[in-house]
Design a protein around this motif. Structure first.
Motif, PDB file in Angstrom:
ATOM      1  N   GLY A 413     -47.847 -53.602  23.689  1.00  0.00           N
ATOM      2  CA  GLY A 413     -46.525 -53.434  23.877  1.00  0.00           C
ATOM      3  C   GLY A 413     -45.399 -54.304  24.266  1.00  0.00           C
ATOM      4  N   ALA A 414     -45.770 -55.529  24.159  1.00  0.00           N
ATOM      5  CA  ALA A 414     -44.958 -56.763  24.475  1.00  0.00           C
ATOM      6  C   ALA A 414     -43.803 -56.798  23.465  1.00  0.00           C
ATOM      7  CB  ALA A 414     -45.641 -58.132  24.472  1.00  0.00           C
ATOM      8  N   PRO A 415     -42.625 -57.031  24.214  1.00  0.00           N
ATOM      9  CA  PRO A 415     -41.439 -57.206  23.140  1.00  0.00           C
ATOM     10  C   PRO A 415     -41.673 -58.169  21.966  1.00  0.00           C
ATOM     11  CG  PRO A 415     -40.755 -56.898  25.429  1.00  0.00           C
ATOM     12  CD  PRO A 415     -42.149 -56.947  25.318  1.00  0.00           C
ATOM     13  N   LYS A 416     -41.360 -57.922  20.772  1.00  0.00           N
ATOM     14  CA  LYS A 416     -41.604 -59.088  19.589  1.00  0.00           C
ATOM     15  C   LYS A 416     -41.268 -60.135  20.034  1.00  0.00           C
ATOM     16  CE  LYS A 416     -41.888 -55.693  16.045  1.00  0.00           C
ATOM     17  NZ  LYS A 416     -41.377 -55.153  14.762  1.00  0.00           N
ATOM     18  N   MET A 417     -39.978 -60.559  19.967  1.00  0.00           N
ATOM     19  CA  MET A 417     -39.436 -61.986  20.444  1.00  0.00           C
ATOM     20  C   MET A 417     -39.919 -62.716  21.523  1.00  0.00           C
ATOM     21  SD  MET A 417     -37.335 -64.131  18.604  1.00  0.00           S
ATOM     22  CE  MET A 417     -36.413 -65.633  18.822  1.00  0.00           C
ATOM     23  N   ALA A 418     -39.863 -61.804  22.563  1.00  0.00           N
ATOM     24  CA  ALA A 418     -40.500 -62.621  23.697  1.00  0.00           C
ATOM     25  C   ALA A 418     -41.987 -62.913  23.617  1.00  0.00           C
ATOM     26  CB  ALA A 418     -40.370 -61.607  24.949  1.00  0.00           C
ATOM     27  N   ALA A 419     -42.744 -62.108  23.132  1.00  0.00           N
ATOM     28  CA  ALA A 419     -44.146 -62.492  23.105  1.00  0.00           C
ATOM     29  C   ALA A 419     -44.135 -63.768  21.893  1.00  0.00           C
ATOM     30  CB  ALA A 419     -44.883 -61.378  22.345  1.00  0.00           C
ATOM     31  N   ALA A 420     -43.413 -63.617  20.874  1.00  0.00           N
ATOM     32  CA  ALA A 420     -43.660 -64.735  20.022  1.00  0.00           C
ATOM     33  C   ALA A 420     -43.213 -66.025  20.278  1.00  0.00           C
ATOM     34  CB  ALA A 420     -42.789 -64.609  18.567  1.00  0.00           C
ATOM     35  N   MET A 421     -42.168 -66.051  21.253  1.00  0.00           N
ATOM     36  CA  MET A 421     -41.584 -67.312  21.760  1.00  0.00           C
ATOM     37  C   MET A 421     -42.431 -67.903  22.983  1.00  0.00           C
ATOM     38  SD  MET A 421     -39.389 -68.375  19.595  1.00  0.00           S
ATOM     39  CE  MET A 421     -39.488 -70.095  20.574  1.00  0.00           C
ATOM     40  N   PHE A 422     -43.145 -66.754  23.900  1.00  0.00           N
ATOM     41  CA  PHE A 422     -43.864 -67.187  24.906  1.00  0.00           C
ATOM     42  C   PHE A 422     -45.051 -68.091  24.460  1.00  0.00           C
ATOM     43  CE2 PHE A 422     -47.254 -66.408  27.979  1.00  0.00           C
ATOM     44  CZ  PHE A 422     -46.770 -66.915  29.157  1.00  0.00           C
ATOM     45  N   LEU A 423     -45.664 -67.620  23.225  1.00  0.00           N
ATOM     46  CA  LEU A 423     -46.821 -68.165  22.803  1.00  0.00           C
ATOM     47  C   LEU A 423     -46.350 -69.271  21.967  1.00  0.00           C
ATOM     48  CD1 LEU A 423     -48.767 -64.970  21.292  1.00  0.00           C
ATOM     49  CD2 LEU A 423     -49.351 -66.189  23.341  1.00  0.00           C
ATOM     50  N   ALA A 424     -45.443 -69.466  21.562  1.00  0.00           N
ATOM     51  CA  ALA A 424     -44.832 -70.781  21.007  1.00  0.00           C
ATOM     52  C   ALA A 424     -44.597 -71.767  21.896  1.00  0.00           C
ATOM     53  CB  ALA A 424     -43.387 -70.560  19.954  1.00  0.00           C
ATOM     54  N   MET A 425     -44.213 -71.674  23.135  1.00  0.00           N
ATOM     55  CA  MET A 425     -44.096 -72.422  24.265  1.00  0.00           C
ATOM     56  C   MET A 425     -45.432 -72.995  24.663  1.00  0.00           C
ATOM     57  SD  MET A 425     -41.132 -70.598  26.531  1.00  0.00           S
ATOM     58  CE  MET A 425     -39.557 -70.213  26.416  1.00  0.00           C
ATOM     59  N   PHE A 426     -46.561 -72.047  24.603  1.00  0.00           N
ATOM     60  CA  PHE A 426     -47.664 -72.535  24.855  1.00  0.00           C
ATOM     61  C   PHE A 426     -48.376 -73.167  24.024  1.00  0.00           C
ATOM     62  CE2 PHE A 426     -47.118 -70.085  28.824  1.00  0.00           C
ATOM     63  CZ  PHE A 426     -48.407 -70.556  29.542  1.00  0.00           C
ATOM     64  N   SER A 427     -47.893 -73.051  22.635  1.00  0.00           N
ATOM     65  CA  SER A 427     -48.376 -73.589  21.344  1.00  0.00           C
ATOM     66  C   SER A 427     -47.805 -75.237  21.570  1.00  0.00           C
ATOM     67  CB  SER A 427     -47.674 -73.321  20.084  1.00  0.00           C
ATOM     68  OG  SER A 427     -48.419 -71.950  20.165  1.00  0.00           O
ATOM     69  N   ALA A 428     -46.834 -75.852  22.405  1.00  0.00           N
ATOM     70  CA  ALA A 428     -46.553 -76.878  22.384  1.00  0.00           C
ATOM     71  C   ALA A 428     -46.946 -77.685  23.699  1.00  0.00           C
ATOM     72  CB  ALA A 428     -44.743 -76.991  22.701  1.00  0.00           C
ATOM     73  N   ILE A 429     -47.100 -76.759  24.761  1.00  0.00           N
ATOM     74  CA  ILE A 429     -47.543 -77.694  25.975  1.00  0.00           C
ATOM     75  C   ILE A 429     -49.281 -77.643  26.107  1.00  0.00           C
ATOM     76  CG2 ILE A 429     -45.631 -76.797  27.535  1.00  0.00           C
ATOM     77  CD1 ILE A 429     -47.623 -74.667  28.750  1.00  0.00           C
ATOM     78  N   MET A 430     -50.007 -77.081  25.366  1.00  0.00           N
ATOM     79  CA  MET A 430     -51.255 -77.199  25.130  1.00  0.00           C
ATOM     80  C   MET A 430     -51.708 -78.412  24.966  1.00  0.00           C
ATOM     81  SD  MET A 430     -52.003 -75.108  21.777  1.00  0.00           S
ATOM     82  CE  MET A 430     -51.716 -75.476  19.932  1.00  0.00           C
ATOM     83  N   ALA A 431     -50.625 -79.290  24.283  1.00  0.00           N
ATOM     84  CA  ALA A 431     -51.150 -80.895  23.975  1.00  0.00           C
ATOM     85  C   ALA A 431     -51.210 -81.624  25.245  1.00  0.00           C
ATOM     86  CB  ALA A 431     -50.016 -81.489  23.301  1.00  0.00           C
ATOM     87  N   SER A 432     -50.880 -80.890  26.602  1.00  0.00           N
ATOM     88  CA  SER A 432     -51.227 -81.509  27.606  1.00  0.00           C
ATOM     89  C   SER A 432     -52.489 -81.267  28.150  1.00  0.00           C
ATOM     90  CB  SER A 432     -50.409 -81.106  28.785  1.00  0.00           C
ATOM     91  OG  SER A 432     -50.238 -81.753  30.251  1.00  0.00           O
ATOM     92  N   THR A 433     -53.380 -81.793  27.332  1.00  0.00           N
ATOM     93  CA  THR A 433     -54.883 -81.604  27.683  1.00  0.00           C
ATOM     94  C   THR A 433     -55.822 -82.724  27.383  1.00  0.00           C
ATOM     95  OG1 THR A 433     -55.197 -80.819  25.224  1.00  0.00           O
ATOM     96  CG2 THR A 433     -55.197 -79.086  27.200  1.00  0.00           C
TER      97      THR A 433
END
Length: 484
Positions: A413-433
């Motif tokens: 039930g997540a709103p489309k754009m919010a879900a897509a962009m939230f996961l996109a943000m995490f796709s960038a910050i996951m490099a901090s590992t």
């Protein structure tokens, strides 16, 4: 005497084993998954493993997976037409992917910035303006990465080709050398700031990192259309806030021994004098760069596709002589990404076509529940972040997991754009590992300025900061602008 090209044949072992295991377990596949979907999964996972273990460069590896997809009958080489209607497009349609062409043309823009010396001149100006203190130098490094990032889709090239050479020069100017105790005078601090600035700017602009385009295409397959300006609107405030806060955190946690840096301003000024006045190629490059950014920002309003804008910019660079035909043809990074990005997205879309992504998202949805889409989305973001310890490529990780995770969020039930962009943000910050998390990590962690133990420890701490920060400010900002 001619020799055969070197091939890392050992690198094929795990990809082949993974592919064969999935292929031959087809009879015991889960209920609801078709034979075609399971076979496509086998080839897809083998290809992703190939991208991780790199028996060949990523473009060559994906080309082998693409060839197997066609050879084994999972994609037609020609359009399949039934009663005058195309029911399955040719596998060659993979290379008509507009996102892949956009990123390839952005590589050409990046080449112009480097070739003309415009990127270096911008860097020296920032150092001259902010270089009075070491913290100011940290912000200068972040600002350099920020300015060139919209037209530098290889964040590895941005870190290793534009910013890090300046970091090295600055460090040497203060007697700070790699693999030596003197590294902590200045080099360690600036190197680590550049890594995190690069990570944040990679999130800020759609064209700042190739894996962003993977996310865009996988989102499109699920009915979420993300434009250049739409991406920027969703990320601008949280990313810019992070770009202000993170260098200060690093300064407090891993500050340089030298605090006052008056020599930096003098050094930058001397380098600018050596460069002389703005050259005609730099002026043309600056004008075309600014025009491209403005058109990308206005693309939705003026009904001009972002890929077409990139082609227009490339044409202008050729017409004005900023780039030559040889420059165009020899931009290996651009042509390389065109091949692998087109193929990986095509293979992921075949999984969607065969119903595998739908089945997977429904299965995961049942396990995480539907009580709150926000909680589901946060859990998915954290899973995306920490599973990156298993990956050495953001591209491979995004291709394997972004689509299924987004599908799960949408089914919750997540709103489309919010879900897509939230996961996109995490796709960038996951490099901090890890020190192998992405290309910039490999370049900067391998420089000798930051020890591996320090890298893991500080990234773990900053990783926790990013997770909390983007849950609060990422979702908060998207709520404020009406994405949910």
């Amino acid at each position: 005497m001619k020799h055969l090209e070197k091939v890392n044949y050992k690198g094929f072992i795990i990809p082949i084993i993974v592919g064969l295991i999935f292929w031959f377990t087809t009879p015991i596949r889960p209920a609801g998954v078709t034979v075609q979907a399971w076979h496509m999964l086998a080839i897809f996972l083998a290809t992703i493993m190939g991208c991780i273990f790199k028996p060949l460069p990523i473009a060559a590896t994906t080309l082998i997976g693409y060839t197997l997809t066609i050879f084994l009958g999972l994609a037609p080489i020609k359009d399949v037409v039934v009663k005058g209607h195309t029911v399955d497009a040719s596998a060659l349609s993979a290379f008509s992917n507009s996102a892949a062409w956009l990123i390839a043309m952005a590589f050409m823009l990046s080449r112009g910035i480097i070739k003309t010396g415009l990127g270096k001149r911008i860097a020296f100006y920032f150092i001259e303006w902010f270089g009075h203190k070491s913290l100011g130098l940290g912000y200068a490094v972040a600002a350099i990465d920020l300015v060139v990032s919209p037209a530098t889709p290889s964040n590895t090239a941005r870190a290793g080709g534009i910013v890090f050479p300046l970091v090295e020069s600055l460090a040497e100017n203060f007697g700070s050398k790699p693999n030596d105790l003197s590294r902590k005078k200045m080099g360690s601090f600036l190197t680590f700031v550049e890594f995190h600035a690069n990570l944040i700017t990679s999130m800020l602009f759609l064209t700042a990192m190739a894996p962003n385009l993977v996310a865009v295409e996988l989102a499109k397959a699920l009915g979420v259309n993300i434009t250049w300006i739409g991406w920027f609107e969703a990320t601008c405030v949280p990313a810019i806030l992070a770009l202000i806060i993170v260098p200060f955190i690093i300064y407090k946690m891993y500050g340089p021994e030298i605090k006052e840096t008056p020599n930096a301003k003098e050094w930058a000024g001397a380098e600018l004098k050596k460069m002389g006045k703005l050259t005609v190629p730099e002026i043309w490059m600056a004008g075309i760069f600014l025009l491209t950014l403005v058109l990308w920002m206005l693309s939705s309003s003026i009904q001009l596709d972002a890929t077409l804008i990139a082609f227009i910019s490339m044409s202008l660079l050729l017409l004005t002589g900023v780039l030559s035909n040889d420059d165009f043809l020899s931009e290996k990074g651009g042509w390389n990404v065109l091949v692998w990005l087109s193929i990986l997205v095509y293979m992921a879309n075949r999984l969607t076509k065969f119903g595998f992504i739908k089945w997977l998202s429904e299965t995961i949805s049942k396990s995480v529940g539907h009580d709150s889409w926000i909680m589901v989305l946060i859990i998915l973001g954290i899973l995306l972040f920490y599973t990156h310890y298993l990956f050495a490529s953001a591209t491979a990780h995004n291709t394997a997991m972004y689509g299924p995770f987004l599908a799960v969020a949408l089914s919750a039930g997540a709103p489309k754009m919010a879900a897509a962009m939230f996961l996109a943000m995490f796709s960038a910050i996951m490099a901090s590992t890890t020190h192998y998390a992405n290309g910039p990590a490999s370049v900067l962690a391998g420089s000798g300025y930051v020890e591996q133990g320090e890298w893991w420890k500080m990234n773990f701490i900053l990783g926790l900061f990013y997770i909390i920060f983007f849950i609060v400010f990422g979702l908060g900002w998207m709520k404020l602008i009406g994405l949910w």
